[in-house]
Design an enzyme around this catalytic site. Structure first.
Site, PDB file in Angstrom:
ATOM      1  CB  SER A 124      -0.868  -0.026   1.502  1.00 40.79           C
ATOM      2  OG  SER A 124      -1.538  -1.116   1.436  1.00 40.79           O
ATOM      3  CG  HIS A 145      -1.446  -0.103  -4.420  1.00 40.93           C
ATOM      4  ND1 HIS A 145      -1.604   1.194  -4.082  1.00 40.93           N
ATOM      5  CD2 HIS A 145      -1.989  -0.752  -3.380  1.00 40.93           C
ATOM      6  CE1 HIS A 145      -2.462   1.059  -2.926  1.00 40.93           C
ATOM      7  NE2 HIS A 145      -2.443  -0.105  -2.557  1.00 40.93           N
ATOM      8  CD  GLU A 157      -1.721   4.054  -6.750  1.00 38.05           C
ATOM      9  OE1 GLU A 157      -2.241   4.970  -6.637  1.00 38.05           O
ATOM     10  OE2 GLU A 157      -1.231   3.295  -5.960  1.00 38.05           O
ATOM     11  CG  ASN A 196      -3.144   3.917  -0.229  1.00 34.30           C
ATOM     12  OD1 ASN A 196      -4.392   3.847  -0.427  1.00 34.30           O
ATOM     13  ND2 ASN A 196      -2.675   2.584  -0.203  1.00 34.30           N
TER      14      ASN A 196
HETATM   15  N1  3HC Z   1     -17.427  -9.552  -5.149  1.00 30.00           N
HETATM   16  C1  3HC Z   1     -18.364  -9.665  -5.853  1.00 30.00           C
HETATM   17  N2  3HC Z   1     -19.533  -8.649  -5.321  1.00 30.00           N
HETATM   18  C2  3HC Z   1     -19.113  -7.816  -4.592  1.00 30.00           C
HETATM   19  C3  3HC Z   1     -17.963  -7.921  -3.749  1.00 30.00           C
HETATM   20  C4  3HC Z   1     -17.222  -8.999  -4.183  1.00 30.00           C
HETATM   21  N3  3HC Z   1     -15.899  -8.915  -3.396  1.00 30.00           N
HETATM   22  N4  3HC Z   1     -18.009  -6.851  -2.883  1.00 30.00           N
HETATM   23  C5  3HC Z   1     -19.178  -6.258  -3.045  1.00 30.00           C
HETATM   24  N5  3HC Z   1     -19.829  -6.798  -3.927  1.00 30.00           N
HETATM   25  C6  3HC Z   1     -21.488  -6.689  -4.506  1.00 30.00           C
HETATM   26  C7  3HC Z   1     -22.113  -6.698  -3.177  1.00 30.00           C
HETATM   27  O1  3HC Z   1     -22.755  -8.034  -3.165  1.00 30.00           O
HETATM   28  C8  3HC Z   1     -23.420  -5.868  -3.850  1.00 30.00           C
HETATM   29  O2  3HC Z   1     -24.298  -6.603  -4.814  1.00 30.00           O
HETATM   30  P1  3HC Z   1     -25.861  -6.200  -4.936  1.00 30.00           P
HETATM   31  O3  3HC Z   1     -25.926  -4.659  -5.427  1.00 30.00           O
HETATM   32  O4  3HC Z   1     -26.192  -7.241  -6.011  1.00 30.00           O
HETATM   33  O5  3HC Z   1     -26.300  -6.680  -3.538  1.00 30.00           O
HETATM   34  C9  3HC Z   1     -22.742  -4.944  -4.758  1.00 30.00           C
HETATM   35  O6  3HC Z   1     -21.464  -5.305  -4.739  1.00 30.00           O
HETATM   36  C10 3HC Z   1     -22.770  -3.484  -3.945  1.00 30.00           C
HETATM   37  O7  3HC Z   1     -22.268  -3.574  -2.607  1.00 30.00           O
HETATM   38  P2  3HC Z   1     -22.863  -3.172  -1.364  1.00 30.00           P
HETATM   39  O8  3HC Z   1     -24.455  -3.228  -1.443  1.00 30.00           O
HETATM   40  O9  3HC Z   1     -22.370  -3.922  -0.246  1.00 30.00           O
HETATM   41  O10 3HC Z   1     -22.301  -1.505  -1.074  1.00 30.00           O
HETATM   42  P3  3HC Z   1     -22.163  -0.683  -1.950  1.00 30.00           P
HETATM   43  O11 3HC Z   1     -22.907  -0.371  -3.226  1.00 30.00           O
HETATM   44  O12 3HC Z   1     -21.537   0.398  -1.393  1.00 30.00           O
HETATM   45  O13 3HC Z   1     -20.542  -1.352  -2.690  1.00 30.00           O
HETATM   46  C11 3HC Z   1     -18.167  -1.283  -2.406  1.00 30.00           C
HETATM   47  C12 3HC Z   1     -19.626  -1.772  -1.934  1.00 30.00           C
HETATM   48  C13 3HC Z   1     -17.893  -1.595  -3.887  1.00 30.00           C
HETATM   49  C14 3HC Z   1     -17.248  -1.848  -1.416  1.00 30.00           C
HETATM   50  C15 3HC Z   1     -18.512   0.394  -2.053  1.00 30.00           C
HETATM   51  O14 3HC Z   1     -18.997   0.626  -1.144  1.00 30.00           O
HETATM   52  C16 3HC Z   1     -17.242   1.224  -2.325  1.00 30.00           C
HETATM   53  O15 3HC Z   1     -16.679   1.228  -3.726  1.00 30.00           O
HETATM   54  N6  3HC Z   1     -16.553   1.594  -1.392  1.00 30.00           N
HETATM   55  C17 3HC Z   1     -15.398   2.262  -1.385  1.00 30.00           C
HETATM   56  C18 3HC Z   1     -14.229   1.283  -1.653  1.00 30.00           C
HETATM   57  C19 3HC Z   1     -12.874   2.070  -1.724  1.00 30.00           C
HETATM   58  O16 3HC Z   1     -12.716   3.058  -1.421  1.00 30.00           O
HETATM   59  N7  3HC Z   1     -11.852   1.150  -1.900  1.00 30.00           N
HETATM   60  C20 3HC Z   1     -10.410   1.633  -1.556  1.00 30.00           C
HETATM   61  C21 3HC Z   1      -9.795   1.404  -0.228  1.00 30.00           C
HETATM   62  S1  3HC Z   1      -8.198   2.020  -0.306  1.00 30.00           S
HETATM   63  C22 3HC Z   1      -7.565   0.486  -0.659  1.00 30.00           C
HETATM   64  O17 3HC Z   1      -7.744  -0.590  -0.946  1.00 30.00           O
HETATM   65  C23 3HC Z   1      -5.879   0.768  -0.730  1.00 30.00           C
HETATM   66  C24 3HC Z   1      -5.025  -0.140   0.203  1.00 30.00           C
HETATM   67  O18 3HC Z   1      -3.773   0.096  -0.091  1.00 30.00           O
HETATM   68  C25 3HC Z   1      -5.401   0.118   1.616  1.00 30.00           C
END
Ligand code: 3HC
Length: 384
Positions: A124, A145, A157, A196
């Site tokens: 990260s 990444h 990335e 990040n």
């Molecule tokens: N596989 C398949 N489907 C998935 C899934 C997965 N791993 N995760 C979520 N889904 C599906 C859910 O089942 C749901 O399906 P549905 O609409 O049919 O019920 C759909 O995706 C939407 O999920 P949710 O209803 O739970 O809620 P959201 O619409 O909010 O989507 C999310 C979830 C995609 C996680 C969204 O909230 C999001 O984009 N959040 C922000 C994530 C983000 O910013 N990530 C970056 C983090 S930083 C990082 O990772 C860097 C590291 O270095 C720290």
């Protein structure tokens, strides 16, 4: 090595990121050897891949035959590192964020993987140059990444260390495209790369606000969801893991400035074993799945522009260092967060006087010199 020479991929680490990365690579049709240190961990990772694929197949987002192909042959699991990487043309590491662990692993993988193989880290924040230096092939070491959940977030990335060869970077970039991601080139190895690092500044702001008790986590999250973010910052911290967030903050504090040190309330959660989603508790209770954030609780005492201002300021530091362009900042931010617009395009509408003034106020109010406007901001250079 060219893209065409990548026939088989090993993913080392089957946790939150490793299983998701393996899933993405499998979906692109590559055979993947998934490794973790014990059978339970690697089988849990494989189970999560299959559960996610089935969900996607039910929605018609991936063909059922593709899922069957993955189940019946493309995905292999192992707890033997030599077996995992012995035939791999590309190895992607996704183990915990402990630099010494990563260095030891890269030394081992360097001995076990074929000489032509590229070795990538999904770190990260950490230095790809330092990781690559533990191998006899630093020119073939790069960062790839991904963002959580890897199967849904579009960004990858592609990070160039001080030693990565042009050929390795070109192949890494082409591989990012081939697996259906939006690759963004990180031209210089810098802590946290682009997304990040840009997010590090609002994280410091949000944690300071919560730490001082100015706004409750749920009120902050509800507000930011109401203005269009898919997840508020506290829920997102739980989602990626309090342990991951602490590692990121500590690394920035160590490498860049003490202002990035995680806030005391975040450290307390870590000490109590409240790691967020993975342990069932963090800012929120996750024991019954995703927390229900009450949008009616949204604070009226916060402007989302403040978070954007500190992002823009942080991004100008990267642009100054030649890490990426202003346009690439937005490309990375949109595709890593699910937010519809990037901070730099919002910044284009804001004068440098206003931006500088607001940043000075934030730096003073929260006693964080990292919020102080950069020279580029003061001169209006954030617009291009
Ligand atoms: N596989 C398949 N489907 C998935 C899934 C997965 N791993 N995760 C979520 N889904 C599906 C859910 O089942 C749901 O399906 P549905 O609409 O049919 O019920 C759909 O995706 C939407 O999920 P949710 O209803 O739970 O809620 P959201 O619409 O909010 O989507 C999310 C979830 C995609 C996680 C969204 O909230 C999001 O984009 N959040 C922000 C994530 C983000 O910013 N990530 C970056 C983090 S930083 C990082 O990772 C860097 C590291 O270095 C720290």
């Amino acid at each position: 090595m060219s893209l065409d020479q990548i026939k088989s991929v090993a993913v080392v680490g089957a946790g939150d990121m490793g299983h998701g990365i393996a899933e993405v690579v499998l979906l692109a049709g590559y055979p993947v050897s998934l490794y973790d240190i014990n059978t339970e961990a690697v089988e849990r990772g494989a189970g999560r891949i299959m559960a996610s694929l089935e969900k996607l197949a039910e929605k018609g987002k991936v063909p059922a035959e593709g899922v069957e192909q993955i189940r019946s042959g493309l995905l292999k699991t192992t707890t033997d590192l030599a077996e995992a990487v012995g035939d791999a043309d590309l190895v992607i590491e996704a183990i915990p964020e402990v630099l010494d662990l990563k260095k030891a692993l890269f030394t081992q993988v360097d001995e076990l993987a074929p000489p032509h193989a590229l070795l990538a880290s999904n770190t990260s924040t950490m230095s790809i140059t330092e990781i690559g230096a533990c191998t006899g092939r630093p020119g073939q070491v790069l960062g790839l990444h991904f963002f959580n959940p890897a199967v849904l977030m579009k960004l990858v990335e592609v990070i160039r260390s001080q030693e990565t060869s042009d050929e390795t970077i070109e192949t890494g970039y082409a591989f990012g495209k081939k697996i259906g991601k939006v690759p963004v080139l990180v031209r210089r190895d810098t802590p946290g790369f682009i997304a990040n690092r840009v997010n590090a500044a609002p994280t410091v702001l949000f944690q300071s606000i919560v730490e001082r008790g100015e706004i409750e986590p749920e009120a902050l999250d509800a507000f930011l969801m109401a203005v269009g973010m898919p997840m508020g910052p506290c829920e997102l911290t739980d989602y990626i893991g309090i342990d991951v967030a602490v590692n990121v903050g500590k690394y920035f504090a160590d490498q860049l400035h003490a202002d990035y040190t995680p806030a005391p309330h975040v450290m307390r959660m870590l000490e109590q074993g409240h790691l967020g989603k993975k342990s069932g508790r963090g800012y929120y209770d996750w024991s019954n799945g995703r927390p229900q954030i009450g949008l009616s609780k949204a604070t009226k005492r916060f402007s989302p522009l403040l978070a954007i201002f500190v992002q823009i300021n942080e991004a100008t530091k990267l642009v100054d260092q030649g890490v990426c362009s202003v346009a690439e900042v937005d490309l990375a931010m949109i595709n890593s967060t699910g937010n519809p617009v990037g901070p730099m395009s919002i910044g284009r509408q804001i004068s440098h006087w206003d931006l500088s003034d607001q940043l000075e106020k934030l730096a003073g109010r929260y006693e964080k010199s990292i919020f102080a406007p950069t020279q580029r901001i003061r001169e209006g250079g954030h617009k291009h």
